[in-house]
Design an enzyme around this catalytic site. Structure first.
Site, PDB file in Angstrom:
ATOM      1  N   ASN A 175       0.845  -1.208   0.000  1.00  0.00           N
ATOM      2  CA  ASN A 175       0.000   0.000   0.000  1.00  0.00           C
ATOM      3  C   ASN A 175       0.875   1.250   0.000  1.00  0.00           C
ATOM      4  OD1 ASN A 175      -2.693   1.178   0.369  1.00  0.00           O
ATOM      5  ND2 ASN A 175      -2.010   1.754   2.424  1.00  0.00           N
ATOM      6  N   HIS A 223      -4.606  10.078  -1.568  1.00  0.00           N
ATOM      7  CA  HIS A 223      -4.808  11.322  -0.806  1.00  0.00           C
ATOM      8  C   HIS A 223      -4.569  12.460  -1.796  1.00  0.00           C
ATOM      9  CE1 HIS A 223      -5.161   9.456   3.091  1.00  0.00           C
ATOM     10  NE2 HIS A 223      -4.120   8.689   2.797  1.00  0.00           N
ATOM     11  N   ASP A 238      -9.210  10.698  -0.012  1.00  0.00           N
ATOM     12  CA  ASP A 238      -9.846  11.912   0.510  1.00  0.00           C
ATOM     13  C   ASP A 238      -9.373  13.068  -0.375  1.00  0.00           C
ATOM     14  OD1 ASP A 238      -7.247  12.194   1.582  1.00  0.00           O
ATOM     15  OD2 ASP A 238      -7.910  12.036   3.651  1.00  0.00           O
TER      16      ASP A 238
END
Ligand code: G3I
Length: 387
Positions: free
Chosen positions: A226, A262, A294
């Site tokens: 990740n 992000h 986000d």
């Protein structure tokens, strides 16, 4: 009589509200049909209802009907303190990622002393609501306890510490946590392996070792690398691609790559580059997931309404991109309400990066995701057996 009328009025208003949500979200006939809940006789008597109750589709119901995972991180404090937080989480998502509670410093604050209470409560919540858990994370360069960073351990000691940590945590949640971010953010922004206690103390092998131990502890789990900043095309995503390709060539048990995502209103990868990156990763036989999306809004000078529209568009485009790749299996947000987001604490400024506002009202971004689900013309194939 006045009380009965008041109740009827309230029910009528509620039904109207639901219809408005449904129309705004452009409900598909299929999703609307599956949400028609016929009340039982007793319930009917109790509620004095004579017609079926219409329940609006949720992101969860739309994703589930399409064999897809829609997720959010969990802030364990909000989960315990705020009923509206837990109710919204269970209603809208079928996958959760503990935001902090499974990290090294939280789970092994002293050597060989494990504290799983917070992580346990999230896993129990997920089980109670039939949600998948993305275990996050087993190996990271930061959020490490002082006993570890100050320990001056030898290579063999560090290997033993990391092995014990991974074996203990993965074994504890065997059967409950089916996906792990095994190694998080091991590649630096320059494309080289990031400096860390693990790289310095063990060498680059720590990455392969971590995956092997996680696989040993739970052979059924799907194991992910990740990272952030490697979602589109460029130096970092090339480095991540080379890393995972090398791992597969060495027989390392790696199942997927998490693209954190992000992003901010003024800085994001082109969706076509994200698509190309997902395609090259899945061509290696890997699964991909958007794991931490986000959208930071604070650096954009436009009025709030324009910012929320632009945010909605970005969420929609990234979901659309993921859904167009068969082996992109999840879209996970780094939180769901602007009341609980890491960004203000990190930047020192307020922000509105998520799909519900701070009062838990859906924002344009929420409806944008719904619209993308509703426009999906074909059903996706079912995810793998370990889900
Ligand atoms: O819970 C304590 C609280 O008791 C204490 O009073 C307070 C004072 O600092 O700290 C609280 O802990 C903070 C914790 O978040 C919970 O809010 C930590 O200081 C803070 O470092 C921690 O930050 C988290 C960060 O990872 C480090 O673990 C963020 O919430 C979390 O969103 C962030 O998540 C990362 C992903 O794991 C990896 N990708 C990037 C992403 C964003 O940075």
């Amino acid at each position: 009589m006045a009380r009965v009328n008041h109740k009827l009025l309230q029910r009528f208003i509620k039904l109207l509200g639901v219809l408005v949500v449904c129309i705004t979200a452009a409900c598909s006939p299929a999703s609307t049909q599956s949400q028609l809940i016929k009340p039982t006789r007793t319930a009917t008597a109790q509620a004095m209802q004579s017609t079926p109750q219409l329940v609006a589709p949720t992101l969860r119901s739309l994703a589930q009907a399409r064999h897809f995972y829609i997720g959010s991180t969990v802030d364990v404090k909000a989960l315990g303190d705020e009923p509206v937080y837990s109710a919204t989480l269970a209603r809208e998502f079928n996958m959760v990622t503990p935001e902090v509670s499974m990290k090294f410093s939280e789970t092994e604050p002293q050597r060989d002393v494990y504290t799983f209470a917070k992580a346990d409560s999230i896993v129990a919540f997920a089980q109670a609501h039939q949600m998948q858990v993305r275990g996050h994370n087993l190996v990271w360069y930061t959020d490490l306890p002082a006993w570890l960073t100050n320990g001056n351990f030898t290579r063999d000691e560090l290997i033993a510490i990391l092995r014990d940590h991974i074996m203990t945590e993965v074994t504890r949640y065997k059967g409950q946590v089916n996906i792990w971010d095994v190694v998080n953010e091991a590649v630096g922004d320059d494309g080289n392996l990031r400096d860390s206690i693990w790289l310095r103390g063990i060498g680059p092998d720590y990455i392969d070792m971590a995956f092997q131990w996680a696989h040993e502890a739970n052979p059924q789990a799907r194991l992910f690398y990740n990272d952030y900043g490697g979602e589109g095309l460029g130096r970092k995503s090339d480095a991540i691609y080379a890393l995972v390709k090398g791992m597969l060539a060495r027989g390392v048990p790696l199942d997927g790559v998490g693209l954190q995502m992000h992003i901010s209103l003024d800085s994001y990868p082109y969706p076509q580059d994200v698509l190309a990156n997902m395609q090259r990763l899945t061509a290696l036989g890997l699964e991909v997931q958007i794991t931490e999306i986000d959208v930071k809004t604070q650096d954009d000078a436009r009025p709030m309404q324009a910012k929320m529209t632009a945010e909605a568009q970005l969420y929609g485009e990234m979901l659309q991109t993921c859904l167009s790749v068969t082996r992109c299996t999840a879209f996970v947000m780094w939180g769901f309400t602007d009341a609980h987001t890491w960004i203000p604490a990190y930047t020192g400024h307020p922000d509105y990066p998520l799909i519900f506002d701070a009062s838990y009202h859906p924002k344009p971004a929420y409806y944008s995701l719904m619209q993308v689900f509703n426009q999906l013309s074909t059903l996706r194939s079912k995810p793998g057996p370990s889900y």
